[in-house]
Design a protein around this motif. Sequence first.
Motif, PDB file in Angstrom:
ATOM      1  N   UNK A   1     -12.727  -1.800   4.089  1.00 22.35           N
ATOM      2  CA  UNK A   1     -13.036  -3.084   3.444  1.00 22.35           C
ATOM      3  C   UNK A   1     -11.796  -3.925   3.202  1.00 22.35           C
ATOM      4  N   UNK A   2     -10.643  -3.290   3.072  1.00 24.21           N
ATOM      5  CA  UNK A   2      -9.387  -4.013   2.847  1.00 24.21           C
ATOM      6  C   UNK A   2      -9.044  -4.829   4.088  1.00 24.21           C
ATOM      7  N   UNK A   3      -9.142  -4.217   5.263  1.00 26.04           N
ATOM      8  CA  UNK A   3      -9.002  -4.917   6.532  1.00 26.04           C
ATOM      9  C   UNK A   3      -7.612  -5.205   7.033  1.00 26.04           C
ATOM     10  N   UNK A   4      -6.665  -5.508   6.152  1.00 24.17           N
ATOM     11  CA  UNK A   4      -5.319  -5.875   6.578  1.00 24.17           C
ATOM     12  C   UNK A   4      -4.326  -5.500   5.478  1.00 24.17           C
ATOM     13  N   UNK A   5      -3.135  -5.047   5.876  1.00 26.58           N
ATOM     14  CA  UNK A   5      -2.108  -4.701   4.897  1.00 26.58           C
ATOM     15  C   UNK A   5      -1.418  -5.974   4.409  1.00 26.58           C
ATOM     16  N   UNK A   6      -0.859  -6.731   5.328  1.00 29.32           N
ATOM     17  CA  UNK A   6      -0.251  -8.012   4.991  1.00 29.32           C
ATOM     18  C   UNK A   6       1.181  -7.979   4.514  1.00 29.32           C
ATOM     19  N   UNK A   7       1.689  -6.825   4.124  1.00 25.75           N
ATOM     20  CA  UNK A   7       3.071  -6.716   3.627  1.00 25.75           C
ATOM     21  C   UNK A   7       3.728  -5.432   4.150  1.00 25.75           C
ATOM     22  N   UNK A   8       3.366  -5.017   5.358  1.00 28.44           N
ATOM     23  CA  UNK A   8       3.847  -3.754   5.901  1.00 28.44           C
ATOM     24  C   UNK A   8       5.330  -3.839   6.247  1.00 28.44           C
ATOM     25  N   UNK A   9       6.088  -2.876   5.765  1.00 27.07           N
ATOM     26  CA  UNK A   9       7.507  -2.745   6.084  1.00 27.07           C
ATOM     27  C   UNK A   9       7.908  -1.294   5.849  1.00 27.07           C
ATOM     28  N   UNK A  10       9.068  -0.921   6.303  1.00 24.76           N
ATOM     29  CA  UNK A  10       9.475   0.485   6.235  1.00 24.76           C
ATOM     30  C   UNK A  10       9.552   1.000   4.808  1.00 24.76           C
ATOM     31  N   UNK A  11       9.854   0.157   3.859  1.00 18.42           N
ATOM     32  CA  UNK A  11       9.931   0.620   2.471  1.00 18.42           C
ATOM     33  C   UNK A  11       8.550   0.893   1.881  1.00 18.42           C
ATOM     34  N   UNK A  12       7.498   0.478   2.562  1.00 16.36           N
ATOM     35  CA  UNK A  12       6.125   0.781   2.134  1.00 16.36           C
ATOM     36  C   UNK A  12       5.583   2.031   2.817  1.00 16.36           C
ATOM     37  N   UNK A  13       6.410   2.692   3.589  1.00 16.79           N
ATOM     38  CA  UNK A  13       6.020   3.930   4.268  1.00 16.79           C
ATOM     39  C   UNK A  13       6.760   5.082   3.586  1.00 16.79           C
ATOM     40  N   UNK A  14       6.030   5.964   2.980  1.00 19.18           N
ATOM     41  CA  UNK A  14       6.639   7.100   2.284  1.00 19.18           C
ATOM     42  C   UNK A  14       6.191   8.388   2.952  1.00 19.18           C
ATOM     43  N   UNK A  15       6.994   9.433   2.797  1.00 19.60           N
ATOM     44  CA  UNK A  15       6.717  10.721   3.418  1.00 19.60           C
ATOM     45  C   UNK A  15       6.414  11.730   2.320  1.00 19.60           C
ATOM     46  N   UNK A  16       5.294  12.457   2.462  1.00 15.70           N
ATOM     47  CA  UNK A  16       4.945  13.447   1.440  1.00 15.70           C
ATOM     48  C   UNK A  16       5.626  14.783   1.729  1.00 15.70           C
ATOM     49  N   UNK A  17       5.343  15.793   0.911  1.00 13.99           N
ATOM     50  CA  UNK A  17       6.020  17.087   1.054  1.00 13.99           C
ATOM     51  C   UNK A  17       5.630  17.835   2.328  1.00 13.99           C
ATOM     52  N   UNK A  18       4.603  17.364   3.038  1.00 13.16           N
ATOM     53  CA  UNK A  18       4.213  17.970   4.316  1.00 13.16           C
ATOM     54  C   UNK A  18       4.685  17.136   5.498  1.00 13.16           C
ATOM     55  N   UNK A  19       5.597  16.176   5.212  1.00 13.21           N
ATOM     56  CA  UNK A  19       6.168  15.284   6.228  1.00 13.21           C
ATOM     57  C   UNK A  19       5.105  14.390   6.881  1.00 13.21           C
ATOM     58  N   UNK A  20       4.109  13.996   6.098  1.00 11.14           N
ATOM     59  CA  UNK A  20       3.073  13.074   6.561  1.00 11.14           C
ATOM     60  C   UNK A  20       3.390  11.697   5.983  1.00 11.14           C
ATOM     61  N   UNK A  21       3.414  10.682   6.841  1.00 11.66           N
ATOM     62  CA  UNK A  21       3.718   9.327   6.395  1.00 11.66           C
ATOM     63  C   UNK A  21       2.488   8.728   5.731  1.00 11.66           C
ATOM     64  N   UNK A  22       2.696   8.145   4.577  1.00  8.80           N
ATOM     65  CA  UNK A  22       1.640   7.468   3.827  1.00  8.80           C
ATOM     66  C   UNK A  22       2.039   6.004   3.682  1.00  8.80           C
ATOM     67  N   UNK A  23       1.075   5.111   3.837  1.00  8.81           N
ATOM     68  CA  UNK A  23       1.342   3.684   3.689  1.00  8.81           C
ATOM     69  C   UNK A  23       0.956   3.267   2.275  1.00  8.81           C
ATOM     70  N   UNK A  24       1.866   2.568   1.600  1.00 10.27           N
ATOM     71  CA  UNK A  24       1.628   2.128   0.225  1.00 10.27           C
ATOM     72  C   UNK A  24       1.517   0.603   0.156  1.00 10.27           C
ATOM     73  N   UNK A  25       1.201   0.098  -1.004  1.00  7.78           N
ATOM     74  CA  UNK A  25       1.154  -1.345  -1.294  1.00  7.78           C
ATOM     75  C   UNK A  25       0.113  -2.117  -0.480  1.00  7.78           C
ATOM     76  N   UNK A  26      -0.890  -1.439   0.061  1.00 10.11           N
ATOM     77  CA  UNK A  26      -1.911  -2.185   0.803  1.00 10.11           C
ATOM     78  C   UNK A  26      -2.818  -2.923  -0.172  1.00 10.11           C
ATOM     79  N   UNK A  27      -3.286  -4.077   0.236  1.00  7.66           N
ATOM     80  CA  UNK A  27      -4.123  -4.908  -0.617  1.00  7.66           C
ATOM     81  C   UNK A  27      -3.335  -5.833  -1.516  1.00  7.66           C
ATOM     82  N   UNK A  28      -2.017  -5.678  -1.570  1.00  4.83           N
ATOM     83  CA  UNK A  28      -1.189  -6.512  -2.453  1.00  4.83           C
ATOM     84  C   UNK A  28      -1.163  -7.974  -2.013  1.00  4.83           C
TER      85      UNK A  28
END
Length: 128
Positions: A8-35
């Motif tokens: 339903x969000x459809x678009x991030x709109x502010x995607x950049x490398x600082x919005x990509x974080x890595x968890x303890x299993x080395x999986x990239x998670x995208x943050x700040x979506x919908x902002x």
Amino acid sequence: MSYLHSSNIGVHGRLKSTNCVVDNRMVVKITDFGCHTILMPGRDLWTAPEHLRKDGVTQKGDVYSYGIITHEIILRKAPFYTQCCSNSAEKMHRVQHPIGNHFFRPDLYFEGVSEREIERGAITEELY
């Protein structure tokens, strides 16, 4: 991003490398979506040129931002890396205001980058 674009969000709109974080299993998670719905659209080197020239957000703009992030990862350089220009403000100006049909683009200078790293970047882009 594929999940985000089909939600339903459809678009991030502010995607950049600082919005990509890595968890303890080395999986990239995208943050700040919908902002983008509560904040002004991003205006930085990850922002698609068409969105710098005219405010807005699209899924295509997210894909452009993803390409800039991939460029950062492969070259291990700052976003929108070019040898001829290191000033971020000047880069932004040159992207926003092209001269005729001459568009300012990041360098695709892969000397010193291993074949494996280039191949991984191409595979990552194909997966998206």
